[in-house]
Design a protein around this motif. Sequence first.
Motif, short mmCIF file in Angstrom:
data_model
loop_
_atom_site.label_atom_id
_atom_site.label_comp_id
_atom_site.label_asym_id
_atom_site.label_seq_id
_atom_site.Cartn_x
_atom_site.Cartn_y
_atom_site.Cartn_z
N LEU A 190 -43.76 16.94 -38.09
CA LEU A 190 -44.76 16.59 -37.09
C LEU A 190 -44.79 17.58 -35.94
CD1 LEU A 190 -43.72 15.02 -34.26
CD2 LEU A 190 -43.26 13.22 -35.89
N ILE A 191 -46.00 17.83 -35.49
CA ILE A 191 -46.25 18.70 -34.35
C ILE A 191 -46.51 17.84 -33.14
CG2 ILE A 191 -47.96 20.22 -33.28
CD1 ILE A 191 -48.53 21.44 -35.86
N THR A 192 -45.98 18.26 -32.01
CA THR A 192 -46.34 17.60 -30.77
C THR A 192 -46.14 18.59 -29.64
OG1 THR A 192 -45.83 15.77 -29.29
CG2 THR A 192 -44.01 16.66 -30.56
N HIS A 193 -46.78 18.31 -28.52
CA HIS A 193 -46.43 19.12 -27.35
C HIS A 193 -45.66 18.26 -26.35
CE1 HIS A 193 -50.41 17.34 -26.44
NE2 HIS A 193 -49.84 17.11 -25.28
N THR B 276 -37.75 25.82 -24.09
CA THR B 276 -37.30 24.46 -24.31
C THR B 276 -37.06 23.76 -22.98
OG1 THR B 276 -36.08 25.45 -26.13
CG2 THR B 276 -35.75 23.11 -25.74
N GLN B 277 -36.43 24.49 -22.06
CA GLN B 277 -36.14 23.90 -20.76
C GLN B 277 -37.44 23.51 -20.05
OE1 GLN B 277 -33.70 27.05 -19.23
NE2 GLN B 277 -32.01 26.47 -20.59
N ALA B 278 -38.44 24.38 -20.19
CA ALA B 278 -39.73 24.07 -19.56
C ALA B 278 -40.35 22.83 -20.18
CB ALA B 278 -40.67 25.26 -19.70
N LEU B 279 -40.25 22.71 -21.50
CA LEU B 279 -40.82 21.54 -22.18
C LEU B 279 -40.06 20.26 -21.81
CD1 LEU B 279 -41.36 23.17 -25.67
CD2 LEU B 279 -43.17 22.17 -24.27
N LEU B 280 -38.77 20.42 -21.54
CA LEU B 280 -37.94 19.25 -21.22
C LEU B 280 -38.10 18.81 -19.78
CD1 LEU B 280 -34.60 19.97 -23.10
CD2 LEU B 280 -36.01 17.93 -23.30
#
Lengths: 362, 217
Positions: A226-229, A267-271
């Motif tokens: 699965l893709i997600t943002h 990853t840090q930005a997404l978290l």
Amino acid sequence: MTGAAVIRLPQAGAHAAPASQAAQARRPAGSVRFQGLGKTYVSSAGEVQALQGINLDIEPGEIFGIIGRSGAGKSSLLRSINRLERPSEGRVLVDGEDIAGLGEAELIRLRRRIGMIFQHFNLLAAKTVRENVALPLRIAGVPQDEARARVAEVLRLVGLEGKEDTYPSRLSGGQKQRVGIARALVMRPEILLCDEATSALDPETTLSILRLLRDINRRLGLTIVLITHEMSVIREICHRVVVLEHGRIAETGPVWQVFAQPQHAATQALLAPLTRALPEDLSARLRDRAEPGDWQVIELPFTGEAAPDLAVLAQGVRLVQAQVDPIDGHAVGRLVLLAPPELDPASLSPNARRLGHVATND
Amino acid sequence: MSPQMIDRLIGAFLDTLLMVSASAGIALLAGIPLAVFLVTSGPGGFFPAPRLNRALGALVNGFRAVPFIVLLVALIPFTRLVTGTTIGVWAAVVPLSISATPFFARIAEVSLREVDPGLVEAAQSIGASRWHIVRHVLLPEALPGIIGGFTITVVSMIGASAMAGAVGAGGLGDVAIRYGYQRFDTTVMVAVIVILVALVSVVQVTGDRAVRRLRAR
Ligand SMILES: Nc1ncnc2c1ncn2[C@@H]1O[C@H](COP(=O)(O)OP(=O)(O)O)[C@@H](O)[C@H]1O
Ligand SMILES: [Mg+2]
């Protein structure tokens, strides 16, 4: 991973072991392997390198997340699995078979083993729920009796009994996606691809669809990619995740690990949206150098590995903020503590980190 | 109006009806495959045949650029070849359907192009062949637009059939010219106009109703 120190939650990812044993026992159903995958789009506007040097394995029976910013190449990667996109370089193996060379008839057979759901559902407006879900069976030439039974079965699975004769335009977003899921499952695929399947839904509906997907994964044992943002979607149901950035793999690993110790700036930005900031009044008063009488502000990360001994916290340490989530059976998050000046942070845990000092008025 | 004139008008009405329905049937049968081909054989389509696509596109544009009255005359040798005559209802069907087919095909093409590419993709993902996609996705999803376009085609064909009547095809146009215009019979002229308006209205209302019913799903 030191077994004893891990906080294992009751529903800990029990799927992993049987799946990988089965993989060795017989030919795995539902595995995907990318080898040096590259994708370049050529259009009048020029060339776009959407993917570059992707090496990745997706195991049978797991829920695998693909996350990254918009334009990172997520859809290109996902769509290469059922060859809606052809690779420009490298190979895609489904159950060990290179799908690049499949002819039209073989490609159709492959796609019947791979279901797909979409952000905007992509249901046929001219067909009822029943006709939409039955379409894969109909074009595959499945006899009517059997088709009817299987449509009823998947509609029950996704909780849409009673909506058989409704047209999609009369359904809510969540119901439409359930129809999409039913249509994707009716051929009993071994892989389910989800391209931003919850991005058009409100948070509550998103959660119910994610639960449904997890349920399907457990009950039917199919692989879900699965893709997600949204990192929260990954946290909710994925076992492993890959973070894409500019068409390359930024990092990949078990979800709890990536969440606990994100290595890459992407990853840090997404978290960041998931991580609660320090309380306003505390961060405003925080200073690097200790003044006499200052207490220490200590961060105690939970990375699912070395869980700190909570007994230590009893000695005059105050809890300021706590955020710990169970991810696939691992505790991930952090505690923020206020500790007296003489306390050695390392005595709490080797991972404990001093964020600064603050004056206390009590 | 004399009883003979009433008989003549009824006969002419039936001739017009026959001319228009035969030509409309041919335009429908030829126009839809043509439209599907124009959509699917272009760049990015799934039956890629760029050259044939361009050639057919040019042909369609060519026919659409020629006014019907010119086409009618220019096609006389071809009409004779096909029907063995250049007068009467069947001789009119040839130029009528040849002029209506490209017209209708272009309208149907627009509706087919408006089908969400996501639906085609979803069909591909469930293992639909290209024929299945045409059959189960493109045509049913574009149906309201195609019916709307067909209605427009039939209405304009009714007008064109009257024109064909003027050069010997029979039908309402023929009666209007011979009696209404050349013999100054105003009653006949008015009768023809009333019949044509009624015919066009019936076609339009039926088409609109079908489109509305399909869109209401
Ligand atoms: N059909 C296409 N033609 C040209 N460029 C494309 C096409 N599809 C995607 N791209 C480009 O490739 C890059 C990756 O796209 P995509 O895989 O859709 O990313 P994501 O799903 O992560 O948003 C983007 O820069 C996008 O503009
Ligand atoms: Mg995308």
